[in-house]
Design an enzyme around this catalytic site. Structure first.
Site, short mmCIF file in Angstrom:
data_model
loop_
_atom_site.label_atom_id
_atom_site.label_comp_id
_atom_site.label_asym_id
_atom_site.label_seq_id
_atom_site.Cartn_x
_atom_site.Cartn_y
_atom_site.Cartn_z
N TYR A 144 -1.99 7.59 1.55
CA TYR A 144 -0.62 8.08 1.39
C TYR A 144 -0.06 7.55 0.08
O TYR A 144 -0.11 6.36 -0.19
CB TYR A 144 0.24 7.60 2.56
CG TYR A 144 1.69 8.03 2.48
CD1 TYR A 144 2.04 9.36 2.70
CD2 TYR A 144 2.69 7.11 2.22
CE1 TYR A 144 3.36 9.77 2.64
CE2 TYR A 144 4.03 7.51 2.17
CZ TYR A 144 4.36 8.83 2.37
OH TYR A 144 5.67 9.23 2.31
N ASP A 239 -3.09 3.07 -6.59
CA ASP A 239 -1.80 2.99 -5.92
C ASP A 239 -1.73 1.63 -5.23
O ASP A 239 -2.24 1.45 -4.13
CB ASP A 239 -1.66 4.13 -4.92
CG ASP A 239 -0.34 4.07 -4.16
OD1 ASP A 239 0.38 3.07 -4.28
OD2 ASP A 239 -0.05 5.04 -3.42
N LYS A 267 7.44 -2.40 -3.46
CA LYS A 267 7.53 -3.38 -2.38
C LYS A 267 7.70 -4.81 -2.89
O LYS A 267 8.81 -5.24 -3.18
CB LYS A 267 6.35 -3.23 -1.44
CG LYS A 267 6.29 -1.85 -0.76
CD LYS A 267 5.23 -1.75 0.29
CE LYS A 267 5.10 -0.35 0.86
NZ LYS A 267 6.22 0.08 1.69
#
Length: 424
Positions: A144, A239, A267
Site C-alpha cells: 500500500y 516506500d 510517520k
C-alpha cells in the site's frame, strides 16, 4: 469493560463523519463491534473517554516510536507553538530536519517535505516519470502506497496483465500505466520489465511490507530489484513511510544494505504530527520545481510544528533505543508463540524490529497470497478478547503492530497474560 461514552460519541460521529470515522480501518468493520474513542495517551498506554486504559500497539500507526507524550517532543512542540503554528514561508527547522534525514539515510542527498505519506509517494512517482520520460510503473500486490489513483490497482488475470482499478473512481486510463508484480517474487518483476521494454519509469516497493501484515524481503529480493532497475534505467523507489527510522537508524535500506534512487518517508519523521517527505539523488530531485519541470507544491509543507516534533524525535533515536525495541519485540514474539502453541492455536508471526504481525494460519507468510490464508474471523475474536483485557491492537488482521520505547516489562506481562486468556 464498559464503553458507554465511546458508543455515544460514535453515534454522534456517524451523523457528520462518513462512517463515523476519518480513516476506514478505524471503523472496526473487519473485527466487529464499534470503535473506541480515546481521550489521552502517555508512554505505552492510551486512555479512552470512559476512563479505560489500554496497552497500545497501534502507536498512531507507527509514528509514536518513543511512546506517547514524550516530554522532549512535547517541549519542542510547545516552544514551536509559541512562535507560530504556520508561516507559509521557509523556516529554520525545515532544513535542520532535512539535514538530519540526509545525514542518517545515505541515499537521500536532497529532500522535499510534504504533508502525508500519500503525497510523498504521489510526488516521487511523478518525479520518476518526469525524470525518465516514461509512463508506466511497477508496484506489488498487497503493498500500500497511500490512496493516490496510480496505487489503488490490483493485478488482473495474471502477473503480466495491465492493472485493474481497486477502487471506484480510479479510471482505466490511469490503471493501464500501473503493472502489478508479486512481492518477494523477482521473476514476476523481470517478466513485466521484459514485456514493457523502455516504458517503465519506476518500481515502487515497501522494503518491508506493512499493509498485508508485516512481511520482510526474502534474501536477494531487494538487491535483485536494484540490479534490474540499473539494467533498464528504471527509478527504484522505496516506500519507507512506515519503515523509515522505525526498523533501524538508517531505515530499511540501511538494515538490508540496498540503496534506492528515491525514498518516501512519513510517520516517525513527524513525531506524530502530519508529515511526509520524499528524497534521493540530487540529479533526480533537482527536476522538481522550482529548479526543474516537475511540479509539486503544498501550502502547509514543512509545517514548523511537524518539523520541530520530527527533529526532537530523530534526535532521541539512539542505537540504545533500537536495541531496546528489538529486545522487547523478540520477547513479545516468543511469548505469543509459546502461549499460542500451549493453547493449540496455529499462528505465524512475522517481525522486523519493532514491527510485527501475528497471522492465524499454518502457512509461512511471505507474500499477499500467503497472507490471505490467515483466519480473519479468528483474528477478530482474538482482537476483541485482547481489547476487553486492556490491550489495543490494530483493528485489522492485515496491519502491523508497533512497539515503542515506552513498552517495558509491565506492558509485556499484561499483553502476554491477555493473550494466554484470548488463545484459550
Amino acid at each position: 469493560m464498559r464503553r458507554d461514552s465511546s458508543k455515544k460519541m460514535f453515534d454522534m460521529a456517524q451523523k457528520v463523519l462518513v462512517g463515523g470515522v476519518n480513516s476506514p480501518v478505524r471503523a472496526f468493520r473487519s473485527v466487529g463491534g464499534e470503535p473506541v474513542f480515546f481521550a489521552s495517551a502517555k508512554g505505552a498506554v492510551m486512555r479512552d473517554v470512559d476512563g479505560n486504559d489500554y496497552v497500545d500497539y497501534v502507536g498512531s500507526w507507527g509514528p509514536m516510536i518513543l511512546g506517547h507524550s514524550r516530554p522532549e517532543v512535547t517541549r519542542a512542540l510547545l516552544e514551536s507553538v509559541e512562535k507560530g503554528t504556520s508561516f507559509g514561508a521557509p523556516g529554520e527547522m525545515e532544513h535542520l530536519l532535512g539535514a538530519l534525514v540526509c545525514e542518517r539515510v545515505n541515499s537521500v542527498e536532497k529532500i522535499r517535505f510534504v504533508n502525508s505519506g500519500t503525497e510523498a509517494t504521489m510526488g516521487a512517482l511523478r518525479l520518476a516519470r518526469g525524470f525518465t520520460g516514461r509512463a508506466k510503473a511497477i508496484k506489488f500486490e498487497g503493498c500500500y502506497h497511500g490512496h493516490g489513483d496510480s496505487f489503488l490497482i490490483k493485478a488482473g488475470s495474471g502477473a503480466l496483465t495491465f492493472g485493474e482499478p481497486d477502487s471506484s473512481g480510479v479510471t482505466a486510463g490511469v490503471a493501464k500505466d500501473t503493472l502489478t508484480a508479486q512481492f518477494n517474487d523477482l521473476e514476476s518483476v523481470m517478466a513485466l520489465a521484459d514485456n514493457n521494454p523502455g516504458e517503465i519509469a519506476a518500481v515502487i516497493v515497501e522494503p518491508v511490507a506493512g499493509n498485508m501484515g508485516v512481511i520482510g524481503p526474502r534474501p536477494g529480493f531487494l538487491q535483485g530489484l536494484r540490479e534490474l532497475c540499473d539494467r533498464d534505467g528504471i527509478v527504484l523507489i522505496f516506500d519507507e513511510v512506515m519503515t523509515g527510522f522505525r526498523v533501524g537508524p538508517g531505515s530499511a535500506q540501511g538494515l538490508f544494505g540496498v540503496t534506492p534512487d528515491l525514498t518516501c518517508m512519513g510517520k516517525v519523521i513527524g513525531g506524530g504530527l502530519p508529515v511526509g517527505a520524499f528524497g534521493g539523488k540530487a540529479e533526480i530531485m533537482d527536476n522538481l520545481s522550482p529548479l526543474g519541470p516537475v511540479y509539486q507544491a503544498g501550502t502547509l509543507s514543512g509545517n514548523p510544528l511537524a518539523m520541530a516534533a520530527g527533529y526532537a524525535t530523530l534526535s532521541l533515536l539512539t542505537q540504545d533505543v533500537y536495541d531496546a525495541l528489538e529486545s522487547y519485540g523478540a520477547r513479545l514474539e516468543a511469548g505469543l508463540i509459546e502461549r499460542a502453541k500451549n493453547a493449540g492455536v496455529p499462528v505465524a508471526i512475522n517481525r522486523v524490529g519493532s514491527m510485527m504481525t501475528m497471522f492465524f494460519t499454518t502457512s509461512r507468510v511471505f507474500d499477499f497470497a500467503s497472507a490471505k490464508t490467515t483466519d480473519t474471523a479468528r483474528f477478530g475474536a482474538f482482537f476483541n478478547a485482547m481489547l476487553n483485557a486492556g490491550v489495543y491492537l490494530p483493528p485489522s488482521a492485515f496491519e502491523a503492530w508497533f512497539i515503542s520505547a515506552a513498552h517495558v516489562d509491565a506492558e509485556l506481562e499484561k499483553t502476554l497474560d491477555a493473550a494466554k486468556a484470548a488463545f484459550a
